[in-house]
Design a protein around this motif. Structure first.
Motif, PDB file in Angstrom:
ATOM      1  N   SER A  35       0.976  -1.294   0.005  1.00  0.00           N
ATOM      2  CA  SER A  35       0.120   0.001  -0.058  1.00  0.00           C
ATOM      3  C   SER A  35       0.802   1.331   0.071  1.00  0.00           C
ATOM      4  N   SER A  36       2.116   1.035   0.254  1.00  0.00           N
ATOM      5  CA  SER A  36       3.139   2.421   0.291  1.00  0.00           C
ATOM      6  C   SER A  36       3.110   2.803  -1.014  1.00  0.00           C
ATOM      7  N   VAL A  37       2.893   2.150  -2.255  1.00  0.00           N
ATOM      8  CA  VAL A  37       2.999   2.899  -3.343  1.00  0.00           C
ATOM      9  C   VAL A  37       1.383   3.212  -4.053  1.00  0.00           C
ATOM     10  N   ALA A  38       0.455   2.815  -3.263  1.00  0.00           N
ATOM     11  CA  ALA A  38      -0.738   3.057  -3.740  1.00  0.00           C
ATOM     12  C   ALA A  38      -1.212   4.499  -4.338  1.00  0.00           C
ATOM     13  N   HIS A  39      -0.660   5.414  -3.341  1.00  0.00           N
ATOM     14  CA  HIS A  39      -0.655   6.910  -3.974  1.00  0.00           C
ATOM     15  C   HIS A  39      -0.319   7.116  -5.238  1.00  0.00           C
ATOM     16  N   ILE A  40       1.011   6.694  -5.421  1.00  0.00           N
ATOM     17  CA  ILE A  40       1.656   7.179  -6.612  1.00  0.00           C
ATOM     18  C   ILE A  40       1.237   6.268  -7.841  1.00  0.00           C
ATOM     19  N   THR A  45     -13.962   5.701 -12.842  1.00  0.00           N
ATOM     20  CA  THR A  45     -13.126   5.351 -11.786  1.00  0.00           C
ATOM     21  C   THR A  45     -13.358   4.866 -10.375  1.00  0.00           C
ATOM     22  N   LEU A  46     -13.145   3.589 -10.057  1.00  0.00           N
ATOM     23  CA  LEU A  46     -13.715   3.093  -8.980  1.00  0.00           C
ATOM     24  C   LEU A  46     -12.781   2.821  -7.981  1.00  0.00           C
ATOM     25  N   ILE A  47     -12.623   2.770  -6.725  1.00  0.00           N
ATOM     26  CA  ILE A  47     -11.777   2.301  -6.074  1.00  0.00           C
ATOM     27  C   ILE A  47     -12.321   1.198  -5.049  1.00  0.00           C
ATOM     28  N   VAL A  48     -11.605  -0.084  -4.858  1.00  0.00           N
ATOM     29  CA  VAL A  48     -12.175  -1.092  -4.319  1.00  0.00           C
ATOM     30  C   VAL A  48     -11.804  -1.265  -2.906  1.00  0.00           C
ATOM     31  N   THR A  49     -12.691  -1.229  -1.900  1.00  0.00           N
ATOM     32  CA  THR A  49     -12.226  -1.519  -0.575  1.00  0.00           C
ATOM     33  C   THR A  49     -13.355  -2.734   0.028  1.00  0.00           C
ATOM     34  N   LYS A  73     -15.430  -5.515  -0.095  1.00  0.00           N
ATOM     35  CA  LYS A  73     -16.127  -6.343  -1.341  1.00  0.00           C
ATOM     36  C   LYS A  73     -16.737  -5.081  -2.167  1.00  0.00           C
ATOM     37  N   LYS A  74     -16.524  -3.733  -1.532  1.00  0.00           N
ATOM     38  CA  LYS A  74     -17.170  -2.640  -2.238  1.00  0.00           C
ATOM     39  C   LYS A  74     -16.360  -2.002  -3.275  1.00  0.00           C
ATOM     40  N   ALA A  75     -17.018  -1.296  -4.355  1.00  0.00           N
ATOM     41  CA  ALA A  75     -16.214  -0.391  -5.291  1.00  0.00           C
ATOM     42  C   ALA A  75     -16.848   0.978  -5.021  1.00  0.00           C
ATOM     43  N   ILE A  76     -16.103   2.367  -4.513  1.00  0.00           N
ATOM     44  CA  ILE A  76     -16.742   3.292  -4.189  1.00  0.00           C
ATOM     45  C   ILE A  76     -16.107   4.253  -5.354  1.00  0.00           C
ATOM     46  N   ARG A  77     -16.848   5.415  -5.655  1.00  0.00           N
ATOM     47  CA  ARG A  77     -16.517   6.161  -6.741  1.00  0.00           C
ATOM     48  C   ARG A  77     -15.179   7.132  -6.475  1.00  0.00           C
ATOM     49  N   PHE A  78     -14.395   7.589  -7.170  1.00  0.00           N
ATOM     50  CA  PHE A  78     -13.052   7.987  -6.987  1.00  0.00           C
ATOM     51  C   PHE A  78     -13.576   9.322  -6.177  1.00  0.00           C
ATOM     52  N   VAL A  79     -14.457  10.161  -6.697  1.00  0.00           N
ATOM     53  CA  VAL A  79     -14.563  11.390  -5.937  1.00  0.00           C
ATOM     54  C   VAL A  79     -14.780  11.288  -4.377  1.00  0.00           C
ATOM     55  N   ASP A  80     -15.754  10.219  -4.343  1.00  0.00           N
ATOM     56  CA  ASP A  80     -15.938   9.905  -2.833  1.00  0.00           C
ATOM     57  C   ASP A  80     -15.101   9.543  -1.972  1.00  0.00           C
ATOM     58  N   ALA A  81     -14.006   8.526  -2.677  1.00  0.00           N
ATOM     59  CA  ALA A  81     -13.035   8.195  -2.013  1.00  0.00           C
ATOM     60  C   ALA A  81     -12.108   9.504  -1.545  1.00  0.00           C
ATOM     61  N   GLN A 116     -13.243  11.410   1.275  1.00  0.00           N
ATOM     62  CA  GLN A 116     -12.893  10.675   2.565  1.00  0.00           C
ATOM     63  C   GLN A 116     -11.631  10.441   2.713  1.00  0.00           C
ATOM     64  N   ARG A 117     -10.577  10.758   1.725  1.00  0.00           N
ATOM     65  CA  ARG A 117      -9.197  10.606   1.863  1.00  0.00           C
ATOM     66  C   ARG A 117      -8.945   9.253   2.221  1.00  0.00           C
ATOM     67  N   LEU A 118      -9.629   8.264   1.491  1.00  0.00           N
ATOM     68  CA  LEU A 118      -9.717   6.723   1.767  1.00  0.00           C
ATOM     69  C   LEU A 118      -8.076   6.248   1.712  1.00  0.00           C
ATOM     70  N   GLU A 119      -7.804   5.835   2.619  1.00  0.00           N
ATOM     71  CA  GLU A 119      -6.385   5.115   2.735  1.00  0.00           C
ATOM     72  C   GLU A 119      -6.400   3.612   1.962  1.00  0.00           C
ATOM     73  N   PRO A 120      -5.218   3.213   1.197  1.00  0.00           N
ATOM     74  CA  PRO A 120      -3.825   3.970   1.218  1.00  0.00           C
ATOM     75  C   PRO A 120      -3.654   4.914  -0.007  1.00  0.00           C
ATOM     76  N   TRP A 121      -4.903   5.202  -0.794  1.00  0.00           N
ATOM     77  CA  TRP A 121      -4.980   5.867  -1.941  1.00  0.00           C
ATOM     78  C   TRP A 121      -4.570   7.367  -1.771  1.00  0.00           C
ATOM     79  N   PHE A 122      -5.178   7.827  -0.654  1.00  0.00           N
ATOM     80  CA  PHE A 122      -5.103   9.393  -0.345  1.00  0.00           C
ATOM     81  C   PHE A 122      -4.413   9.508   0.778  1.00  0.00           C
ATOM     82  N   HIS A 123      -3.466  10.535   0.816  1.00  0.00           N
ATOM     83  CA  HIS A 123      -2.825  10.816   2.104  1.00  0.00           C
ATOM     84  C   HIS A 123      -3.625  11.495   2.951  1.00  0.00           C
ATOM     85  N   THR A 124      -3.474  11.061   4.382  1.00  0.00           N
ATOM     86  CA  THR A 124      -4.368  11.878   5.287  1.00  0.00           C
ATOM     87  C   THR A 124      -3.730  13.027   5.638  1.00  0.00           C
TER      88      THR A 124
END
Ligand SMILES: Nc1nc2c(ncn2[C@@H]2O[C@H](COP(=O)(O)OP(=O)(O)OP(=O)(O)O)[C@@H](O)[C@H]2O)c(=O)[nH]1
Ligand SMILES: [Mg+2]
Length: 821
Positions: free
Chosen positions: A742-747, A772-776, A778-786, A789-797
């Motif tokens: 997950s350390s490279v998720a953001h990049i 663009t959907l992000i999987v967390t 069993k669910k996929a959430i829309r990029f904008v929503d993720a 929420q600054r969803l980890e590990p994709w976005f830095h908090t």
């Protein structure tokens, strides 16, 4: 159209009408200014009738000023208004620059007769210019100067479809060539230039040998005939066509009007009679005009030319003979006989450039470069395939329809079902028709067969044909008639093209030894042809590119600098590299002699090409340009891994499928570009890989693992660290991005997003539709929503963390990489 209030009048003018009449109007000076503003930009109106509308001097002067740049308005009726000398003066000034107006009616105003007469003389000069320019060859340059237009009459036929569907055989049949059972599979795209007329027996290839063919821009290497000091070229041929057309229309009218005078065609008939006849003629023509719009327009123009009644005050000028309308013989003398005959034979001619696409999948990535909006698309399929494997066949057809829609939404498409010799029964044909019917419901651009009430056109390519004995292939004749019908209705075929443009095209194609020109070379040629505006030059290049006579890519500044004047050269060069090696082998013996065998195998198996190999496959002097073009069209990227002694390049469209690893075997955090609501065009995934591998290469050291690449999945490392692996996967209309750590998720996320939008913009005309959907879990959430929420590990908090902090080894970021692109 008649308008009874100002708003309607303005609307009518703007609507593209050619004749507009204002009635019962009271036009103030400011109303005239409003009309002027509209006229200045107008490109369609030819006659404006503002009689009895209370136009005053200032208003008329406004109208005059607005016509400085107008190139269409020929007749302006200002009878019975309140104009005086300021009006005549304004129009006299105007006529110094305006070459279009031929008639200004000023009866029933307060203008001084003396000036009106002067005005009429000036108008006559305009008419004279228009009339005569073409009848004197030495005035050809004038024709350029006055921006005269001629019929383009060219179109492009794009033949697409599955490999071995019978595309090349279909082209041959359409051209009246005999069927041969063993046609070679097409490599890349092959271009043929044709000529066709509605009147004669059919289509033919414009060949080097046949001297009497219309001169077509593609016919490079063809010996040009010399006429006086001018070469016979495309612009001159069109000019001659226009001249012939005019003379013919005039002669025809004279014959109709006064049979006894037919011999004296050079004599002017009485204005009234001509006008009456012209009206009759026009009515008749308008009936047929829906089909041959261009022709009707030509007649109408001739009517203006013939009408000698230029003003309402010139009755006593009757003695002064206007410019004589030349008869056929005179035109013949003025022009080279051959040129005129040629033009005459080709009056209604429609020439096609046929682009016969190789059906192999590997070529698909090239398509977006050449599938342009002008032209007619012919989608060829083997009817037997629909009957034997409906699902697969319809998948292919849908793929093609989607591709055409993405790149050429407006272009008409005809579906042709080959192997009519095998599939004959009414029942089979009916079944196929139903399948096709369901398929095309979502594609309104498909043209159906209205005569036989079918959704597609069956074709038996094996039928023997003999043009000499008039033995024809009925299927093919029917298809040709339909292709012509839809082509002639296309705006770009009907459109008249400035002779300056054609002149410039001639200059661009003149030097046969060159396959490409720089933009500045073209600009010099444009200047020679009388084109100075940079905008106009770019517009011209754009249209010529769309029409397929040249290739000019404009997605990046560097590409803009080069104009390919011989597209076949470019197509051949590209398909030297991008080809299906199982079908279209390299000559390995030849390679062996050069010591390049191993490198050729690496290209075929791994999609990696060495500079040496490219220099062998291409002309060494073209390597830099072609590499740049492929790099910028995202067909190739530099390969900076492993042995870096020699420059190497990766061509993702050549990668092999990975049949061993199932998509779900790639484990880790993931997100997805979901195209399932629209469709995922070929070339998107490979271009994404191209960009991402290029980016990883820039940051790679000798310790960075080499990417492991397949057609449907690509594993790459962002840096030396084993944990920096990013995997891209294509599966069922979706592109997945997976990271093990997950350390490279953001990049990984920011890289993929940036690359996807880059390729959408540069290669797909911004036409991609995806979520663009992000999987967390069993669910996929829309990029904008993720993101919200600054969803980890994709976005830095935490605010302070940047890309570089997280990836200390990364030398440059995504933005830097793209900026340097
Ligand atoms: N019997 C029959 N054979 C046909 C017909 N049309 C094409 N063929 C044969 O089908 C084979 C494939 O035809 P091509 O015209 O080369 O197919 P293509 O679509 O150009 O193929 P690629 O260039 O590989 O994409 C050739 O052997 C043709 O002779 C047809 O109407 N009837
Ligand atoms: Mg072919």
């Amino acid at each position: 159209a008649t308008a009874y209030d100002l708003a309607t009048l303005l609307k009518e003018i703007k609507s593209g009408k050619t004749h507009v009449k204002g009635e019962d109007l009271f036009l103030s000076d400011s109303d005239c200014r409003k009309i002027g503003n509209v006229l200045a930009k107008n490109e369609t109106l030819e006659e404006l009738d503002l009689a009895e509308t209370e136009v005053g001097d200032r208003g008329a002067a406004n109208l005059a000023a607005s016509l400085r740049d107008n190139k269409t308005l020929s007749i302006l009726n200002l009878s019975d208004n309140n104009c005086a000398d300021q009006t005549t003066e304004a129009f006299l000034q105007l006529l110094k620059v305006n070459g279009t107006l031929t008639k200004i009616q000023l009866t029933g105003n307060y203008c001084d007769d003396k000036y009106v007469k002067e005005l009429n003389l000036a108008l006559r000069k305009n008419k004279t210019n228009k009339d005569l320019f073409l009848l004197h060859y030495e005035n050809f340059e004038n024709a350029l100067k006055y921006g005269v237009k001629g019929p383009w009459g060219m179109s492009k036929l794009m033949i697409v479809g599955q490999g071995r569907a019978g595309k090349t055989a279909t082209v041959k049949t359409l051209l009246g060539q005999a069927f041969s059972p063993d046609v070679e599979s097409t490599v890349g795209i092959s271009l043929t230039q044709t000529k066709t007329t509605t009147t004669d027996s059919g289509w033919g290839i414009a060949q080097e040998k046949t001297k009497d063919e219309a001169i077509l821009p593609y016919m490079k290497g063809k010996k040009k005939e010399v006429l006086g000091e001018h070469k016979v070229d495309f612009a001159a041929t069109v000019a001659a066509k226009v001249a012939v057309k005019r003379v013919e229309t005039q002669a025809q009218k004279l014959r109709n009007e006064r049979p006894s005078l037919a011999r004296f065609v050079s004599k002017m008939p009485s204005t009234k009679m001509v006008a009456k006849q012209a009206k009759k003629e026009k009515k008749r023509k308008e009936k047929v005009s829906s089909k041959y719009n261009k022709k009707a327009k030509g007649n109408r123009k001739a009517e203006l030319v013939i009408d000698d009644d230029i003003g309402d005050y010139d009755s006593e000028e009757g003695e002064e003979e206007g410019p004589p309308i030349m008869d056929h013989d005179t035109v013949f003398k003025k022009y080279n006989v051959k040129l005129i005959t040629k033009a005459q034979n080709n009056l209604n001619s429609l020439a096609f450039t046929i682009w016969d696409y190789g059906g192999q999948k590997v070529f698909y990535t090239l398509h977006h470069l050449f599938l342009t909006k002008y032209g007619v698309y012919i989608l060829v399929f083997d009817m037997r395939e629909i009957l034997s494997d409906e699902d697969e066949a319809t998948t292919y057809l849908t793929f093609w329809l989607n591709s055409i829609r993405l790149h050429a939404q407006e272009a008409p498409v005809l579906l042709i079902g080959t192997f009519h010799d095998h599939v004959k029964s009414t029942q089979d044909l009916g079944e196929i028709d139903q399948v096709i019917g369901n398929l095309i419901a979502a594609f309104p651009q498909v043209e159906t067969d209205k005569v036989y009430n079918r959704n597609f056109f069956p074709l038996d390519n094996t039928l023997p044909m003999n043009p000499k004995e008039n033995v024809k292939n009925g299927d093919a004749e029917h298809i040709k008639a339909n292709i012509e019908r839809v082509s002639r209705n296309q705006e770009h075929v009907k459109r008249e093209v400035s002779l300056r443009w054609l002149r410039c095209l001639d200059l661009m194609l003149e030097d046969d030894s060159k396959s490409k020109l720089s933009l500045s070379e073209v600009k010099t040629m444009a200047e020679k042809s009388g084109l100075t505006s940079s905008d106009e030059i770019m517009a011209m290049l754009h249209i010529f590119n769309e029409l397929g006579v040249i290739t000019h890519m404009t997605s990046t500044d560097a590409l803009k600098q080069v104009i390919t004047t011989n597209p076949q050269w470019l197509l051949d060069a590209l398909s030297m590299i991008i080809r299906d090696s199982t079908l279209h082998m390299f000559d390995l013996n030849e390679m062996e002699k050069m010591g390049l065998e191993g490198e050729a195998v690496t290209l075929m198996n791994k999609g990696i090409a060495s500079r040496d190999l490219l220099e062998h496959l291409w002309n060494p002097s073209e390597v830099t340009f072609l590499l740049d073009l492929m790099r910028r069209t995202l067909l190739l990227s530099e390969w900076r891994f492993g042995d870096t002694k020699q420059k190497r390049y990766m061509v993702p469209s050549l990668l092999q499928d990975d049949h061993h690893t199932k998509p779900k075997e790639f484990k880790g955090d993931r997100f997805v570009f979901d195209f399932s609501q629209s469709y995922l065009p070929v070339g998107v995934f490979s271009r994404l890989v191209c960009l991402c591998v290029g980016y990883c290469g820039v940051n790679a050291s000798s310790k960075t693992p080499e990417p492991i690449l397949h057609k449907n999945n690509a594993q790459m490392w962002l840096n030396e660290n084993e944990n920096s692996k990013v995997t891209l996967l294509e599966n069922k209309q979706k592109v997945w991005v997976v990271v093990e750590h997950s350390s490279v998720a953001h990049i990984a996320l920011s890289m993929s997003l940036a690359m996807m939008s880059k390729l959408n913009e540069d290669a797909m005309g911004d036409g991609l539709e995806y979520a663009t959907l992000i999987v967390t879990g069993k669910k996929a959430i829309r990029f904008v929503d993720a993101k919200k929420q600054r969803l980890e590990p994709w976005f830095h908090t935490s605010e302070g963390q940047t890309e570089k902090n997280r990836n200390p080894q990364a030398k440059i970021g995504v933005e830097d990489f793209l900026a340097a692109f």
